[in-house]
Design a protein around this motif. Sequence first.
Motif, PDB file in Angstrom:
ATOM      1  N   LYS A 239     -20.003 -15.721  -8.853  1.00 29.08           N
ATOM      2  CA  LYS A 239     -18.969 -16.666  -9.257  1.00 29.08           C
ATOM      3  C   LYS A 239     -17.743 -16.531  -8.373  1.00 29.08           C
ATOM      4  N   THR A 240     -17.405 -15.302  -8.028  1.00 28.39           N
ATOM      5  CA  THR A 240     -16.239 -15.074  -7.157  1.00 28.39           C
ATOM      6  C   THR A 240     -16.402 -15.770  -5.813  1.00 28.39           C
ATOM      7  N   ALA A 241     -17.603 -15.639  -5.226  1.00 35.90           N
ATOM      8  CA  ALA A 241     -17.860 -16.262  -3.929  1.00 35.90           C
ATOM      9  C   ALA A 241     -17.824 -17.778  -4.032  1.00 35.90           C
ATOM     10  N   LEU A 242     -18.341 -18.316  -5.125  1.00 33.13           N
ATOM     11  CA  LEU A 242     -18.388 -19.768  -5.278  1.00 33.13           C
ATOM     12  C   LEU A 242     -17.008 -20.352  -5.556  1.00 33.13           C
ATOM     13  N   ILE A 243     -16.215 -19.659  -6.351  1.00 39.71           N
ATOM     14  CA  ILE A 243     -14.848 -20.139  -6.592  1.00 39.71           C
ATOM     15  C   ILE A 243     -14.056 -20.123  -5.291  1.00 39.71           C
ATOM     16  N   LYS A 244     -14.240 -19.083  -4.493  1.00 40.53           N
ATOM     17  CA  LYS A 244     -13.554 -19.020  -3.190  1.00 40.53           C
ATOM     18  C   LYS A 244     -14.008 -20.173  -2.294  1.00 40.53           C
ATOM     19  N   ALA A 245     -15.319 -20.429  -2.281  1.00 46.66           N
ATOM     20  CA  ALA A 245     -15.842 -21.549  -1.490  1.00 46.66           C
ATOM     21  C   ALA A 245     -15.259 -22.865  -1.984  1.00 46.66           C
ATOM     22  N   GLY A 246     -15.179 -23.007  -3.310  1.00 43.16           N
ATOM     23  CA  GLY A 246     -14.609 -24.217  -3.886  1.00 43.16           C
ATOM     24  C   GLY A 246     -13.147 -24.385  -3.538  1.00 43.16           C
ATOM     25  N   GLU A 247     -12.409 -23.290  -3.499  1.00 44.12           N
ATOM     26  CA  GLU A 247     -10.996 -23.359  -3.127  1.00 44.12           C
ATOM     27  C   GLU A 247     -10.839 -23.769  -1.659  1.00 44.12           C
ATOM     28  N   GLN A 248     -11.738 -23.278  -0.817  1.00 44.86           N
ATOM     29  CA  GLN A 248     -11.690 -23.669   0.596  1.00 44.86           C
ATOM     30  C   GLN A 248     -12.018 -25.152   0.764  1.00 44.86           C
ATOM     31  N   LEU A 249     -12.978 -25.639  -0.006  1.00 36.99           N
ATOM     32  CA  LEU A 249     -13.302 -27.067   0.038  1.00 36.99           C
ATOM     33  C   LEU A 249     -12.140 -27.899  -0.502  1.00 36.99           C
ATOM     34  N   ALA A 250     -11.505 -27.423  -1.566  1.00 35.57           N
ATOM     35  CA  ALA A 250     -10.358 -28.145  -2.119  1.00 35.57           C
ATOM     36  C   ALA A 250      -9.241 -28.260  -1.086  1.00 35.57           C
ATOM     37  N   ALA A 251      -9.075 -27.210  -0.281  1.00 33.66           N
ATOM     38  CA  ALA A 251      -8.033 -27.236   0.747  1.00 33.66           C
ATOM     39  C   ALA A 251      -8.309 -28.289   1.812  1.00 33.66           C
ATOM     40  N   ALA A 252      -9.593 -28.647   1.957  1.00 39.29           N
ATOM     41  CA  ALA A 252      -9.968 -29.661   2.944  1.00 39.29           C
ATOM     42  C   ALA A 252      -9.921 -31.078   2.365  1.00 39.29           C
ATOM     43  N   CYS A 253      -9.689 -31.188   1.056  1.00 36.46           N
ATOM     44  CA  CYS A 253      -9.668 -32.492   0.394  1.00 36.46           C
ATOM     45  C   CYS A 253      -8.303 -33.159   0.536  1.00 36.46           C
ATOM     46  N   ASP A 254      -8.285 -34.458   0.336  1.00 33.14           N
ATOM     47  CA  ASP A 254      -7.049 -35.231   0.414  1.00 33.14           C
ATOM     48  C   ASP A 254      -7.069 -36.308  -0.666  1.00 33.14           C
ATOM     49  N   PRO A 255      -7.015 -35.885  -1.940  1.00 30.34           N
ATOM     50  CA  PRO A 255      -7.130 -36.859  -3.030  1.00 30.34           C
ATOM     51  C   PRO A 255      -5.834 -37.629  -3.258  1.00 30.34           C
TER      52      PRO A 255
END
Length: 291
Positions: A239-255
């Motif tokens: 879960k830790t790795a996936l949340i970190k991955a999700g945070e990195q993806l969120a940083a690339a988003c532009d909603p």
Amino acid sequence: MSGATKVLQAGGLSSALKMLEADEGAMCLSGGATLVAMLNAKLIEPSALVSLKLISELAGITRAANGTIVIGAMTRHAMSASSDFLVGSNSGIREAASKIANPTVRNMGTMGGSISFADPGADYPPALVAANAEIEIVSPAGSKRIEASEFFVDWYETILQPGEIVSAIHLPAADPEGTGVHEKFARVEGDFATVSVNVVLALDGDICSSIRIAVGACGPTPVRSSEVEASLIGNSLSKTALIKAGEQLAAACDPIDDQRGSAEYRLHLVPQLVARAVFRAVHELEKRTTS
């Protein structure tokens, strides 16, 4: 639909292309699920509609001898949602189709029509990007294939040029050891997504051997990061790795802020949906090994 809008019935793909070439203000009418709503809201004013309804070559799902899948642009969502061809690593396409709107829309709308309008909140864009799909486009000059990641270029904008038609969607041969899931958070069931995440996953034991993640409704086009995916391959999916991955993806988003949620809320949802989608994919693969 406005009674003033002329509808031209194309009997084949070549005749549809000729109609579009003869009238630069004309637009294609496929299922009509999105286009009719836009007409009624006066968001578009085409000079004519070229109906693709009778073009049988644009409908249906086939699997070639090498395993690749071809989905005709006029294939209804309901057919995609129940197709026995969309399995393994391509099953995320089937699940995305099953979460579109409601049964009435799924029986009317088509994949080609949906992706041509390129609504960022629609279910197909992240699913096709995660699947490494190619979009086949035809014009009077011939046909070409464009990667789904290049087909969507901006808010409600695709690479399509005037006179061009989406004819098919091509999927790579499915990895039978993989799976795909489509996780969607919507304000109400059947609505366009506030955030969606499509994952294609394969495991070697409990180690990630392959993963593709695409985030929808958080920018003009689906968001995917090869660096994030590479960081997960070769490791167990905690879960830790996936949340970190999700945070990195969120940083690339532009909603943006809209009626379905604020930009801040969307960015908050991304890591949670990434983890949920991947864990559901893991669970699906684990069920196969124990059944």
